[in-house]
Scaffold this motif. Structure first.
Motif, PDB file in Angstrom:
ATOM      1  N   ILE A  30      -6.864  -2.102   3.426  1.00  0.00           N
ATOM      2  CA  ILE A  30      -5.890  -1.247   2.746  1.00  0.00           C
ATOM      3  C   ILE A  30      -6.104   0.206   3.150  1.00  0.00           C
ATOM      4  N   GLN A  31      -7.353   0.651   3.167  1.00  0.00           N
ATOM      5  CA  GLN A  31      -7.647   2.032   3.551  1.00  0.00           C
ATOM      6  C   GLN A  31      -7.268   2.298   5.012  1.00  0.00           C
ATOM      7  N   GLU A  32      -7.579   1.336   5.888  1.00  0.00           N
ATOM      8  CA  GLU A  32      -7.245   1.502   7.304  1.00  0.00           C
ATOM      9  C   GLU A  32      -5.730   1.559   7.500  1.00  0.00           C
ATOM     10  N   ALA A  33      -5.011   0.662   6.850  1.00  0.00           N
ATOM     11  CA  ALA A  33      -3.550   0.657   6.962  1.00  0.00           C
ATOM     12  C   ALA A  33      -2.963   1.940   6.378  1.00  0.00           C
ATOM     13  N   ALA A  34      -3.494   2.401   5.258  1.00  0.00           N
ATOM     14  CA  ALA A  34      -2.996   3.629   4.638  1.00  0.00           C
ATOM     15  C   ALA A  34      -3.209   4.831   5.551  1.00  0.00           C
ATOM     16  N   GLY A  35      -4.227   4.759   6.396  1.00  0.00           N
ATOM     17  CA  GLY A  35      -4.464   5.826   7.368  1.00  0.00           C
ATOM     18  C   GLY A  35      -3.341   5.948   8.390  1.00  0.00           C
ATOM     19  N   LEU A  36      -2.545   4.904   8.532  1.00  0.00           N
ATOM     20  CA  LEU A  36      -1.403   4.926   9.446  1.00  0.00           C
ATOM     21  C   LEU A  36      -0.158   5.518   8.788  1.00  0.00           C
ATOM     22  N   LEU A  37      -0.204   5.668   7.471  1.00  0.00           N
ATOM     23  CA  LEU A  37       0.966   6.120   6.720  1.00  0.00           C
ATOM     24  C   LEU A  37       0.990   7.627   6.546  1.00  0.00           C
ATOM     25  N   GLU A  38       2.195   8.150   6.525  1.00  0.00           N
ATOM     26  CA  GLU A  38       2.374   9.562   6.190  1.00  0.00           C
ATOM     27  C   GLU A  38       2.354   9.689   4.674  1.00  0.00           C
ATOM     28  N   ARG A  39       2.050  10.863   4.200  1.00  0.00           N
ATOM     29  CA  ARG A  39       2.084  11.092   2.755  1.00  0.00           C
ATOM     30  C   ARG A  39       3.491  10.823   2.237  1.00  0.00           C
ATOM     31  N   GLY A  40       3.554  10.227   1.054  1.00  0.00           N
ATOM     32  CA  GLY A  40       4.848   9.925   0.462  1.00  0.00           C
ATOM     33  C   GLY A  40       5.528   8.709   1.071  1.00  0.00           C
ATOM     34  N   SER A  41       4.736   7.759   1.570  1.00  0.00           N
ATOM     35  CA  SER A  41       5.316   6.549   2.156  1.00  0.00           C
ATOM     36  C   SER A  41       4.545   5.325   1.687  1.00  0.00           C
ATOM     37  N   CYS A  42       5.077   4.153   2.024  1.00  0.00           N
ATOM     38  CA  CYS A  42       4.408   2.915   1.631  1.00  0.00           C
ATOM     39  C   CYS A  42       4.526   1.896   2.752  1.00  0.00           C
ATOM     40  N   ALA A  43       3.825   0.783   2.586  1.00  0.00           N
ATOM     41  CA  ALA A  43       3.854  -0.261   3.611  1.00  0.00           C
ATOM     42  C   ALA A  43       3.623  -1.622   2.988  1.00  0.00           C
ATOM     43  N   ALA A 100       0.853  -1.192   0.000  1.00  0.00           N
ATOM     44  CA  ALA A 100       0.000   0.000   0.000  1.00  0.00           C
ATOM     45  C   ALA A 100       0.886   1.238   0.000  1.00  0.00           C
ATOM     46  N   THR A 101       0.484   2.228  -0.769  1.00  0.00           N
ATOM     47  CA  THR A 101       1.241   3.475  -0.857  1.00  0.00           C
ATOM     48  C   THR A 101       0.290   4.645  -0.621  1.00  0.00           C
ATOM     49  N   ARG A 102       0.737   5.601   0.196  1.00  0.00           N
ATOM     50  CA  ARG A 102       0.037   6.879   0.317  1.00  0.00           C
ATOM     51  C   ARG A 102       0.937   7.878  -0.389  1.00  0.00           C
ATOM     52  N   THR A 103       0.483   8.360  -1.537  1.00  0.00           N
ATOM     53  CA  THR A 103       1.296   9.255  -2.352  1.00  0.00           C
ATOM     54  C   THR A 103       1.453  10.608  -1.664  1.00  0.00           C
ATOM     55  N   ALA A 104       2.335  11.410  -2.201  1.00  0.00           N
ATOM     56  CA  ALA A 104       2.562  12.753  -1.661  1.00  0.00           C
ATOM     57  C   ALA A 104       1.284  13.577  -1.701  1.00  0.00           C
ATOM     58  N   SER A 105       0.406  13.300  -2.658  1.00  0.00           N
ATOM     59  CA  SER A 105      -0.858  14.039  -2.760  1.00  0.00           C
ATOM     60  C   SER A 105      -1.949  13.439  -1.875  1.00  0.00           C
ATOM     61  N   GLY A 106      -1.649  12.296  -1.212  1.00  0.00           N
ATOM     62  CA  GLY A 106      -2.617  11.687  -0.302  1.00  0.00           C
ATOM     63  C   GLY A 106      -3.421  10.547  -0.890  1.00  0.00           C
ATOM     64  N   ASP A 107      -3.239  10.274  -2.180  1.00  0.00           N
ATOM     65  CA  ASP A 107      -3.946   9.159  -2.796  1.00  0.00           C
ATOM     66  C   ASP A 107      -3.433   7.835  -2.232  1.00  0.00           C
ATOM     67  N   VAL A 108      -4.310   6.834  -2.165  1.00  0.00           N
ATOM     68  CA  VAL A 108      -3.935   5.512  -1.688  1.00  0.00           C
ATOM     69  C   VAL A 108      -3.920   4.564  -2.880  1.00  0.00           C
ATOM     70  N   LEU A 109      -2.785   3.878  -3.037  1.00  0.00           N
ATOM     71  CA  LEU A 109      -2.620   2.902  -4.107  1.00  0.00           C
ATOM     72  C   LEU A 109      -2.319   1.548  -3.489  1.00  0.00           C
ATOM     73  N   ALA A 110      -2.748   0.501  -4.150  1.00  0.00           N
ATOM     74  CA  ALA A 110      -2.447  -0.857  -3.685  1.00  0.00           C
ATOM     75  C   ALA A 110      -1.910  -1.649  -4.862  1.00  0.00           C
ATOM     76  N   ALA A 111      -0.913  -2.499  -4.577  1.00  0.00           N
ATOM     77  CA  ALA A 111      -0.317  -3.311  -5.630  1.00  0.00           C
ATOM     78  C   ALA A 111      -0.062  -4.715  -5.117  1.00  0.00           C
ATOM     79  N   GLU A 112      -0.247  -5.678  -5.994  1.00  0.00           N
ATOM     80  CA  GLU A 112       0.026  -7.076  -5.664  1.00  0.00           C
ATOM     81  C   GLU A 112       1.537  -7.285  -5.588  1.00  0.00           C
ATOM     82  N   PHE A 113       1.965  -8.280  -4.836  1.00  0.00           N
ATOM     83  CA  PHE A 113       3.382  -8.583  -4.682  1.00  0.00           C
ATOM     84  C   PHE A 113       4.064  -8.844  -6.022  1.00  0.00           C
ATOM     85  N   ASP A 114       3.386  -9.503  -6.936  1.00  0.00           N
ATOM     86  CA  ASP A 114       4.006  -9.865  -8.211  1.00  0.00           C
ATOM     87  C   ASP A 114       4.364  -8.656  -9.073  1.00  0.00           C
TER      88      ASP A 114
END
Length: 135
Positions: free
Chosen positions: A78-91, A41-55
């Motif tokens: 994914i949304q709940e976890a992204a809420g823990l992230l700062e903008r411009g970070s991933c998990a 999961a990624t929270r972009t610098a603009s605050g958007d939340v993106l999710a990507a599969e491992f592959d």
């Protein structure tokens, strides 16, 4: 089956750090945990939340294959976890089974018991010398 846990491992940039990923995934290779599901999961610098599969990542490709995989992480997780992230970070969002505890869980169930709870204690609450007591 041993205890199952949902874990969110945050990284300070929008890209995974390979050495950290290798160390975490090394636990899987040692047999300490079984990887059941995972998402990046990624929270972009603009605050958007993106999710990507491992592959979609070279360093994670092929980790979620086989009969042990179950798709348990949903959009709400994914949304709940992204809420823990700062903008411009991933998990890394991981669902793991603690295989090291499997024998104890089987014995408890065989005795008519069950695992009814689990609480993760934050690292800052555990002293480096366990004999010193909880902080």
């Amino acid at each position: 089956m041993g205890p199952v846990e949902f874990i969110v491992l945050a990284f300070p940039e929008e890209q995974l750090r390979a050495p950290a990923v290798e160390a975490v995934m090394g636990l899987r290779k040692t047999g300490a945990v079984r990887l059941i599901d995972g998402i990046v999961a990624t929270r972009t610098a603009s605050g958007d939340v993106l999710a990507a599969e491992f592959d979609e990542y070279v360093e994670l490709h092929g980790l979620l294959t086989g009969r042990d995989v179950a798709r348990l992480i949903g959009p709400e997780d994914i949304q709940e976890a992204a809420g823990l992230l700062e903008r411009g970070s991933c998990a890394l969002l991981l669902v793991v089974e603690h295989l090291w505890a499997q024998d104890a869980a089987v014995a408890v169930r065989a005795a008519g018991g069950r695992i009814v709870g689990s609480v993760r204690i934050p690292p800052d609450r555990v002293p480096e010398d366990p004999r010193a007591g909880v902080v």
